[in-house]
Every structure is written in structure tokens, then in C-alpha cells.
Design a protein around this motif. Structure first.
Motif, short mmCIF file in Angstrom:
data_model
loop_
_atom_site.label_atom_id
_atom_site.label_comp_id
_atom_site.label_asym_id
_atom_site.label_seq_id
_atom_site.Cartn_x
_atom_site.Cartn_y
_atom_site.Cartn_z
N GLY A 1 36.45 55.71 -18.90
CA GLY A 1 36.86 57.18 -18.35
C GLY A 1 36.47 58.30 -18.14
N THR A 2 36.68 59.54 -18.04
CA THR A 2 35.86 60.70 -18.12
C THR A 2 36.72 62.06 -17.90
OG1 THR A 2 33.81 59.46 -16.58
CG2 THR A 2 34.02 61.91 -17.10
N TYR B 1 36.20 66.25 -17.44
CA TYR B 1 35.21 67.22 -17.46
C TYR B 1 36.03 68.18 -17.19
CZ TYR B 1 32.85 70.73 -13.96
OH TYR B 1 32.61 71.72 -13.24
N ALA C 1 32.11 61.03 -21.01
CA ALA C 1 32.60 60.11 -20.50
C ALA C 1 32.92 59.08 -21.56
CB ALA C 1 31.94 59.26 -19.49
N ALA D 1 39.77 68.25 -15.43
CA ALA D 1 39.51 67.01 -14.85
C ALA D 1 39.25 65.64 -15.56
CB ALA D 1 39.04 66.56 -12.83
N TYR E 1 39.30 61.21 -15.14
CA TYR E 1 38.66 60.51 -13.85
C TYR E 1 38.69 58.74 -14.60
CZ TYR E 1 36.12 63.85 -11.62
OH TYR E 1 35.14 64.91 -11.37
N THR E 2 39.84 57.95 -13.73
CA THR E 2 39.68 56.75 -14.77
C THR E 2 39.01 55.94 -14.79
OG1 THR E 2 40.63 55.93 -12.69
CG2 THR E 2 42.23 56.85 -14.11
N THR E 3 37.53 56.66 -14.38
CA THR E 3 36.33 55.40 -14.77
C THR E 3 35.25 55.71 -15.41
OG1 THR E 3 34.88 55.78 -12.84
CG2 THR E 3 36.51 54.20 -12.94
N ARG E 4 34.53 55.28 -16.27
CA ARG E 4 33.40 55.93 -16.96
C ARG E 4 32.03 56.04 -15.39
NH1 ARG E 4 28.13 56.50 -18.14
NH2 ARG E 4 27.47 56.31 -20.07
N LEU E 5 31.80 57.27 -15.28
CA LEU E 5 30.52 58.32 -14.91
C LEU E 5 29.78 57.53 -15.24
CD1 LEU E 5 32.02 61.13 -13.07
CD2 LEU E 5 32.76 59.32 -12.50
N GLN F 1 25.56 60.86 -13.00
CA GLN F 1 26.47 60.73 -12.25
C GLN F 1 27.54 62.39 -13.19
OE1 GLN F 1 28.56 58.06 -11.54
NE2 GLN F 1 29.34 58.20 -9.74
#
Length: 155
Positions: free
Chosen positions: A20-21, A23, A82, A138, A140-144, A148
Motif C-alpha cells: 500500500g501507500t 500520503y 509505500a 490518503a 492507497y491499497t497498492t504500492r505506488l 509515482q
């Protein structure tokens, strides 16, 4: 930005459990105390991923392993951090204000992440708060990707 605590099953579905990520855009201040900026955890201090201010510098951390992000001038800054599970260990990658990505590896990776705090210590027993302004946060459920991360934090 008020202290925000989000526990439970709804939140665990919004947290990337193996990658995840995170921010955050926040105000850096001259505060010598340890402060949590943004944390995901299982509501304990031993199973967590976080952005923290400690010992005069900002850090990205998985469990007890962290990488230094430096000490910033006063004012607002952006960090994208991330994390990614690799077997039992975890890798972390962070960019500050559009800069080059720094990385590190933790020998353990947390499980059962179901609790998010913004501007507060991850333990519900603590009254410690960040004590500065946070403009945005924020998950994110994915690793940017590293590119990015840098783009997301560009001022």
C-alpha cells in the motif's frame, strides 16, 4: 486537521494488507517531542506502519525498522510512503517534496491492520497528538511506483 481515529472492519478493507501507500501533507514545526503523523496498525505499538517525527527527524517506519526522511524547514511538506510485504519481511519506499526515493527493509511485516490514526499515537491508551496542521492524508491499497511517489509529493 482534527485528530482522526478510524477502527474496525470497514477500515481494514481500505488498508492494503500486503502492500500500500500512505500520503500526507503536513506542517513541519520545531517540536522536539516524538509525534505520530499517520499510522495504520492493529491498535498496538508493535504491529504498525507509520510516518513519525522522532529524535529531530521525520521517519517512515514498519514495526520497529525505519528510514530517515530528514528534518525539514518550517512550513508544509508532502510525503508519500509505500510499503510492500516480501515473505515475512517488508520493504518501504518514501519520497519527500518530489525528491529521490529512499528505501529500507524491515525484518518483520505487520498483519491484521485494521486501525488508522491521523495526528495521534496508534495506541488508544495514549493521548499523544501530532500538534501541527495536517492538510491532507490518503491511503492507497497498492504500492505506488517510485516515480509515482515522487510525482505525488512534488510541490
Amino acid at each position: 486537521f482534527p485528530v482522526t481515529i478510524m477502527p474496525g472492519a470497514l477500515v481494514s478493507g481500505l488498508i492494503g494488507q500486503t502492500e500500500g501507500t500512505m500520503y500526507c501533507e503536513f506542517e513541519a514545526t520545531n517540536n522536539s517531542s516524538t509525534r505520530r503523523i499517520f499510522t495504520i496498525s492493529d491498535n498496538t505499538t508493535s504491529n504498525r506502519i507509520m510516518l513519525i517525527y522522532n529524535a529531530g527527524e521525520y521517519r517512515a517506519q514498519i514495526n520497529s525498522t525505519s528510514v530517515s526522511l530528514g528534518n525539514f524547514t518550517s512550513g508544509f511538506h508532502k510525503i508519500a510512503f509505500a510499503y510492500q510485504q516480501d515473505g515475512v519481511s517488508g520493504n518501504l519506499f518514501a519520497s519527500i517534496d518530489g525528491g529521490a526515493v529512499v528505501s529500507g527493509t524491515s525484518p518483520t511485516f505487520p498483519t491484521g491492520l485494521s486501525f488508522t490514526t491521523i495526528g495521534k499515537h496508534e495506541s488508544s491508551l495514549s493521548t499523544e497528538s501530532f500538534n501541527a496542521r495536517i492538510r491532507a492524508a490518503a491511503l492507497y491499497t497498492t504500492r505506488l511506483s517510485n516515480d509515482q511517489l515522487a510525482e505525488l509529493t512534488r510541490l
